[in-house]
Design an enzyme around this catalytic site. Sequence first.
Site, PDB file in Angstrom:
ATOM      1  N   TYR A  56       0.839  -1.194   0.000  1.00 32.76           N
ATOM      2  CA  TYR A  56       0.000   0.000   0.000  1.00 32.76           C
ATOM      3  C   TYR A  56       0.878   1.250   0.000  1.00 32.76           C
ATOM      4  CZ  TYR A  56      -3.776  -3.217   1.372  1.00 32.76           C
ATOM      5  OH  TYR A  56      -4.688  -4.245   1.432  1.00 32.76           O
ATOM      6  N   GLY A 213     -18.308  -3.487  -0.830  1.00 30.35           N
ATOM      7  CA  GLY A 213     -18.228  -3.547  -2.279  1.00 30.35           C
ATOM      8  C   GLY A 213     -17.482  -2.374  -2.871  1.00 30.35           C
TER       9      GLY A 213
END
Length: 332
Positions: A56, A213
């Site tokens: 990341y 999601g």
Amino acid sequence: MRTVELGTQGLKVSIEGLGCMGMSTTYGPSNDEESLATLRRAIELGITYFDTAEVYGPFHNEELLGRAFASIRDRVVISTKVGFGHTDDGQLKIVDGIPVVNGRPENIIGAIEGSLRRLKTDYIDLVYLHRIDPTVPIEQTITAMSKLVTDGKIGHIGLSEASAGTIRRAHAVHPITAVQTEYSLFERGVESNGVLETVRELGIGFVPYSPLGRGFLTGQLKVDQLDPTDFRNYDPRLSGKNLESNMRIVEAISLIAKEKGVKPSQLALAWTIAQGGVPIPGTRRIKYLEENVAAADIILSKEELAKFDEVAPVGVASGDRYAKGLMTQLTL
């Protein structure tokens, strides 16, 4: 916020964690000061479990958490993920548009040493193998990680996006504490590919990432207004006819949320908790953090859970969850 045991190896975490990826990459520009304020607020709200990864940034997110938690290390549970390859100048190694997975023991050991430095700690509570390297037997990788457990550098071992067979093989070498994979009302594949059944059988904790999601289940995502650098611009499920079809899922969930008097995002998170998961919704903003935390107190009835099975059954989403090349790295 209540605390639960993640798996059966003694690791205790808040029932909801915080995914920190978006504070450094993937979802457009971020601001360190805003992210640090959100991390502080998370502690105040009772979150103890924070998820990051060496990739990341790369590396920036671990450094950010190192800044945030160095002085309160004993109050937080930090998990990170390793297993990708990097170039000599520290960038993610990519071949033909696909990040290179590297599960060789020497790479994993070196990556964890780097994570320890960036996180400013002498131990990491939980280290996941980020993706499975098909060229390296999982037994070799887990053996290397197991030695670091013995040495006290990591507390527990986890797997991310692994198949049921790989989970069993890894668990036979060293007890796996947690498996992390995408899971939400939008993505229920682990219910049909044996992964969820396997972790339950073996007493392994289950950590749903992207439980909203990638923001779609909030009902607030404006796909046409995303920053050009936002990963979701290339999400197959958020484009063309797939988007039109998937909007119907969000509309159905939003209707149930309205009837219950909560936000769709809160309902979606409560659902993952009801399935026995410890979700790690990601946000860099305090407003959304507070909304997400409130979901931990929502109780769903059997009737409500059955309704979700009707409007968002296994396989309901249209389109793959990643671009074609990235799909090849899942559940190996």
